[in-house]
Design a protein around this motif. Structure first.
Motif, PDB file in Angstrom:
ATOM      1  N   LEU A 130     -34.284  68.634 -69.484  1.00  0.00           N
ATOM      2  CA  LEU A 130     -33.791  70.015 -69.506  1.00  0.00           C
ATOM      3  C   LEU A 130     -34.585  70.918 -68.570  1.00  0.00           C
ATOM      4  O   LEU A 130     -34.385  72.127 -68.558  1.00  0.00           O
ATOM      5  CB  LEU A 130     -33.862  70.575 -70.935  1.00  0.00           C
ATOM      6  CG  LEU A 130     -32.979  69.881 -71.986  1.00  0.00           C
ATOM      7  CD1 LEU A 130     -33.255  70.462 -73.376  1.00  0.00           C
ATOM      8  CD2 LEU A 130     -31.502  70.027 -71.646  1.00  0.00           C
ATOM      9  N   THR A 131     -35.508  70.333 -67.815  1.00  0.00           N
ATOM     10  CA  THR A 131     -36.334  71.120 -66.903  1.00  0.00           C
ATOM     11  C   THR A 131     -36.085  70.686 -65.458  1.00  0.00           C
ATOM     12  O   THR A 131     -35.350  69.733 -65.209  1.00  0.00           O
ATOM     13  CB  THR A 131     -37.839  70.922 -67.186  1.00  0.00           C
ATOM     14  OG1 THR A 131     -38.239  69.647 -66.660  1.00  0.00           O
ATOM     15  CG2 THR A 131     -38.133  70.947 -68.675  1.00  0.00           C
ATOM     16  N   ASP A 132     -36.738  71.374 -64.511  1.00  0.00           N
ATOM     17  CA  ASP A 132     -36.644  70.980 -63.105  1.00  0.00           C
ATOM     18  C   ASP A 132     -37.769  70.022 -62.730  1.00  0.00           C
ATOM     19  O   ASP A 132     -37.901  69.635 -61.575  1.00  0.00           O
ATOM     20  CB  ASP A 132     -36.729  72.221 -62.201  1.00  0.00           C
ATOM     21  CG  ASP A 132     -35.562  73.157 -62.426  1.00  0.00           C
ATOM     22  OD1 ASP A 132     -34.465  72.656 -62.751  1.00  0.00           O
ATOM     23  OD2 ASP A 132     -35.752  74.388 -62.286  1.00  0.00           O
ATOM     24  N   ASP A 133     -38.616  69.665 -63.692  1.00  0.00           N
ATOM     25  CA  ASP A 133     -39.783  68.833 -63.410  1.00  0.00           C
ATOM     26  C   ASP A 133     -39.465  67.373 -63.730  1.00  0.00           C
ATOM     27  O   ASP A 133     -39.344  67.003 -64.896  1.00  0.00           O
ATOM     28  CB  ASP A 133     -40.956  69.345 -64.267  1.00  0.00           C
ATOM     29  CG  ASP A 133     -42.171  68.449 -64.179  1.00  0.00           C
ATOM     30  OD1 ASP A 133     -42.160  67.478 -63.379  1.00  0.00           O
ATOM     31  OD2 ASP A 133     -43.138  68.719 -64.917  1.00  0.00           O
ATOM     32  N   PRO A 134     -39.324  66.525 -62.690  1.00  0.00           N
ATOM     33  CA  PRO A 134     -38.952  65.130 -62.937  1.00  0.00           C
ATOM     34  C   PRO A 134     -39.992  64.403 -63.789  1.00  0.00           C
ATOM     35  O   PRO A 134     -39.669  63.424 -64.474  1.00  0.00           O
ATOM     36  CB  PRO A 134     -38.878  64.509 -61.536  1.00  0.00           C
ATOM     37  CG  PRO A 134     -39.155  65.580 -60.557  1.00  0.00           C
ATOM     38  CD  PRO A 134     -39.553  66.834 -61.283  1.00  0.00           C
ATOM     39  N   GLY A 135     -41.247  64.883 -63.767  1.00  0.00           N
ATOM     40  CA  GLY A 135     -42.311  64.241 -64.534  1.00  0.00           C
ATOM     41  C   GLY A 135     -42.133  64.336 -66.038  1.00  0.00           C
ATOM     42  O   GLY A 135     -42.817  63.650 -66.797  1.00  0.00           O
ATOM     43  N   ARG A 136     -41.214  65.187 -66.488  1.00  0.00           N
ATOM     44  CA  ARG A 136     -41.026  65.351 -67.935  1.00  0.00           C
ATOM     45  C   ARG A 136     -40.187  64.239 -68.545  1.00  0.00           C
ATOM     46  O   ARG A 136     -40.036  64.166 -69.758  1.00  0.00           O
ATOM     47  CB  ARG A 136     -40.356  66.710 -68.213  1.00  0.00           C
ATOM     48  CG  ARG A 136     -41.187  67.902 -67.759  1.00  0.00           C
ATOM     49  CD  ARG A 136     -42.084  68.432 -68.836  1.00  0.00           C
ATOM     50  NE  ARG A 136     -41.306  69.016 -69.923  1.00  0.00           N
ATOM     51  CZ  ARG A 136     -41.803  69.306 -71.108  1.00  0.00           C
ATOM     52  NH1 ARG A 136     -43.059  69.062 -71.365  1.00  0.00           N
ATOM     53  NH2 ARG A 136     -41.043  69.844 -72.029  1.00  0.00           N
ATOM     54  N   GLY A 137     -39.623  63.407 -67.728  1.00  0.00           N
ATOM     55  CA  GLY A 137     -38.837  62.291 -68.261  1.00  0.00           C
ATOM     56  C   GLY A 137     -37.406  62.699 -68.551  1.00  0.00           C
ATOM     57  O   GLY A 137     -37.114  63.861 -68.831  1.00  0.00           O
ATOM     58  N   GLY A 138     -36.520  61.739 -68.477  1.00  0.00           N
ATOM     59  CA  GLY A 138     -35.121  62.027 -68.757  1.00  0.00           C
ATOM     60  C   GLY A 138     -34.291  62.035 -67.497  1.00  0.00           C
ATOM     61  O   GLY A 138     -34.776  62.337 -66.410  1.00  0.00           O
ATOM     62  N   VAL A 139     -33.008  61.711 -67.657  1.00  0.00           N
ATOM     63  CA  VAL A 139     -32.092  61.717 -66.531  1.00  0.00           C
ATOM     64  C   VAL A 139     -31.695  63.165 -66.225  1.00  0.00           C
ATOM     65  O   VAL A 139     -31.680  64.016 -67.116  1.00  0.00           O
ATOM     66  CB  VAL A 139     -30.850  60.843 -66.863  1.00  0.00           C
ATOM     67  CG1 VAL A 139     -30.017  61.452 -67.980  1.00  0.00           C
ATOM     68  CG2 VAL A 139     -29.985  60.593 -65.633  1.00  0.00           C
ATOM     69  N   GLU A 140     -31.424  63.444 -64.969  1.00  0.00           N
ATOM     70  CA  GLU A 140     -30.893  64.760 -64.609  1.00  0.00           C
ATOM     71  C   GLU A 140     -29.535  64.935 -65.268  1.00  0.00           C
ATOM     72  O   GLU A 140     -28.767  63.971 -65.345  1.00  0.00           O
ATOM     73  CB  GLU A 140     -30.640  64.803 -63.107  1.00  0.00           C
ATOM     74  CG  GLU A 140     -31.835  64.575 -62.261  1.00  0.00           C
ATOM     75  CD  GLU A 140     -32.117  65.824 -61.460  1.00  0.00           C
ATOM     76  OE1 GLU A 140     -31.155  66.514 -61.067  1.00  0.00           O
ATOM     77  OE2 GLU A 140     -33.298  66.100 -61.275  1.00  0.00           O
ATOM     78  N   PRO A 141     -29.196  66.139 -65.682  1.00  0.00           N
ATOM     79  CA  PRO A 141     -27.891  66.330 -66.329  1.00  0.00           C
ATOM     80  C   PRO A 141     -26.720  65.774 -65.508  1.00  0.00           C
ATOM     81  O   PRO A 141     -25.792  65.204 -66.071  1.00  0.00           O
ATOM     82  CB  PRO A 141     -27.798  67.856 -66.474  1.00  0.00           C
ATOM     83  CG  PRO A 141     -29.226  68.291 -66.618  1.00  0.00           C
ATOM     84  CD  PRO A 141     -30.022  67.365 -65.736  1.00  0.00           C
ATOM     85  N   SER A 142     -26.806  65.872 -64.189  1.00  0.00           N
ATOM     86  CA  SER A 142     -25.683  65.380 -63.362  1.00  0.00           C
ATOM     87  C   SER A 142     -25.518  63.867 -63.453  1.00  0.00           C
ATOM     88  O   SER A 142     -24.479  63.331 -63.075  1.00  0.00           O
ATOM     89  CB  SER A 142     -25.904  65.781 -61.901  1.00  0.00           C
ATOM     90  OG  SER A 142     -27.099  65.182 -61.431  1.00  0.00           O
ATOM     91  N   GLY A 143     -26.538  63.177 -63.962  1.00  0.00           N
ATOM     92  CA  GLY A 143     -26.465  61.721 -64.027  1.00  0.00           C
ATOM     93  C   GLY A 143     -26.045  61.173 -65.384  1.00  0.00           C
ATOM     94  O   GLY A 143     -26.033  59.954 -65.581  1.00  0.00           O
ATOM     95  N   ILE A 144     -25.706  62.066 -66.307  1.00  0.00           N
ATOM     96  CA  ILE A 144     -25.437  61.616 -67.678  1.00  0.00           C
ATOM     97  C   ILE A 144     -24.253  60.646 -67.750  1.00  0.00           C
ATOM     98  O   ILE A 144     -24.358  59.555 -68.318  1.00  0.00           O
ATOM     99  CB  ILE A 144     -25.175  62.837 -68.601  1.00  0.00           C
ATOM    100  CG1 ILE A 144     -26.462  63.658 -68.765  1.00  0.00           C
ATOM    101  CG2 ILE A 144     -24.650  62.374 -69.968  1.00  0.00           C
ATOM    102  CD1 ILE A 144     -26.243  65.007 -69.431  1.00  0.00           C
ATOM    103  N   GLU A 145     -23.130  61.044 -67.176  1.00  0.00           N
ATOM    104  CA  GLU A 145     -21.930  60.208 -67.315  1.00  0.00           C
ATOM    105  C   GLU A 145     -22.125  58.838 -66.659  1.00  0.00           C
ATOM    106  O   GLU A 145     -21.730  57.813 -67.220  1.00  0.00           O
ATOM    107  CB  GLU A 145     -20.698  60.898 -66.717  1.00  0.00           C
ATOM    108  CG  GLU A 145     -20.162  62.050 -67.566  1.00  0.00           C
ATOM    109  CD  GLU A 145     -20.754  63.397 -67.190  1.00  0.00           C
ATOM    110  OE1 GLU A 145     -21.798  63.439 -66.478  1.00  0.00           O
ATOM    111  OE2 GLU A 145     -20.177  64.431 -67.600  1.00  0.00           O
ATOM    112  N   GLY A 146     -22.749  58.848 -65.470  1.00  0.00           N
ATOM    113  CA  GLY A 146     -22.950  57.581 -64.769  1.00  0.00           C
ATOM    114  C   GLY A 146     -23.830  56.627 -65.562  1.00  0.00           C
ATOM    115  O   GLY A 146     -23.533  55.437 -65.703  1.00  0.00           O
ATOM    116  N   LEU A 147     -24.926  57.179 -66.120  1.00  0.00           N
ATOM    117  CA  LEU A 147     -25.818  56.330 -66.905  1.00  0.00           C
ATOM    118  C   LEU A 147     -25.127  55.865 -68.189  1.00  0.00           C
ATOM    119  O   LEU A 147     -25.272  54.711 -68.602  1.00  0.00           O
ATOM    120  CB  LEU A 147     -27.115  57.095 -67.220  1.00  0.00           C
ATOM    121  CG  LEU A 147     -28.190  56.334 -67.995  1.00  0.00           C
ATOM    122  CD1 LEU A 147     -28.556  55.009 -67.313  1.00  0.00           C
ATOM    123  CD2 LEU A 147     -29.449  57.200 -68.163  1.00  0.00           C
TER     124      LEU A 147
END
Ligand code: PLP
Length: 229
Positions: A130-147
């Motif tokens: 939910l943040t702009d920091d990739p270090g926080r873990g998690g897929v970017e929202p735009s990648g949800i459906e693909g994953l």
């Protein structure tokens, strides 16, 4: 037996029930997972004695060690909620009843390969950042459906829902509202993936209001964490 532990557990459960009722939701439909990281196995035993059946850890080594030492606790479910290296996927799968922190295709593949056809699938949740920091873990929202599509194609995994950690320095409520929107998007791919894992000690009421089904609560129940080992 630690009387304070029992009191904190009761108090948190009462607050969970209050938040659920305030949101017009059934408290019995919520799963409260106690995050026991950095605490000794004796604490997990005490929690078990108090009726806790869902516990969570965020580091693979600690997760594996504790689960191995507590196999006598019948019906105890272990949730893995931390960042996970692909090469540790097999070890986590051995003890996990659910992995909340699936955030990339390679990790899905590694967890899938560690499973056996014919055995019950492993419950997994897609973690969203939910943040702009990739270090926080998690897929970017735009990648949800693909994953989600990728995970749906893994035969030994069962995609159950979405997970996130509230951003720091931002009120939790609007962040969890965004997460609820992402949960809907996930269900366009896998309609029965209706778990929403959100809410920690400081923000579980906001998470419940936004629709969380699985709460990951640590220090409000366990007390302060010991020094990092
Ligand atoms: C530690 C942790 C929690 C619990 O945090 P508290 O603030 O102690 O309730 C929940 N989720 C994750 C992913 C964690 O690492």
């Amino acid at each position: 037996m630690d009387a304070d532990l029992a009191a904190r557990l009761l108090e948190v459960d009462a607050s969970i029930a209050d938040a659920a009722r305030a949101a017009g939701r059934d408290p019995a439909a919520l799963t409260r997972i106690v995050i026991t990281k950095f605490h000794p196995t004796s604490l997990v035993r005490e929690l078990y004695g108090l009726g806790v059946r869902d516990v969570g850890e965020n580091r693979q080594q600690e997760f594996t060690e504790k689960a191995a030492q507590l196999t006598d606790l019948d019906g105890l479910r272990w949730h893995f909620v931390g960042q996970l290296q692909t090469k540790k996927a097999r070890a986590v799968r051995q003890a996990a009843s659910a992995v909340h922190s699936l955030d990339r295709e390679r990790l899905a593949d590694a967890l899938d390969r560690a499973g056996t056809e014919g055995e019950p699938p492993l419950d997994v949740l897609i973690q969203v950042n939910l943040t702009d920091d990739p270090g926080r873990g998690g897929v970017e929202p735009s990648g949800i459906e693909g994953l989600a599509e990728h995970v749906a194609g893994c035969s030994t995994l069962r995609l159950r829902g979405i997970m996130s950690v509230a951003p720091l320095g931002e009120p939790a409520a609007p962040a969890f509202e965004r997460l609820a929107g992402y949960a809907e998007r996930l269900r366009t791919v896998v309609p029965d993936a209706d778990w929403m894992s959100a809410g920690m000690s400081a923000d579980f009421a906001a998470a419940i209001a936004a629709g969380a089904t699985h709460l990951r609560i640590g220090s409000a129940i366990t007390g302060p964490r010991p020094e990092r080992r």
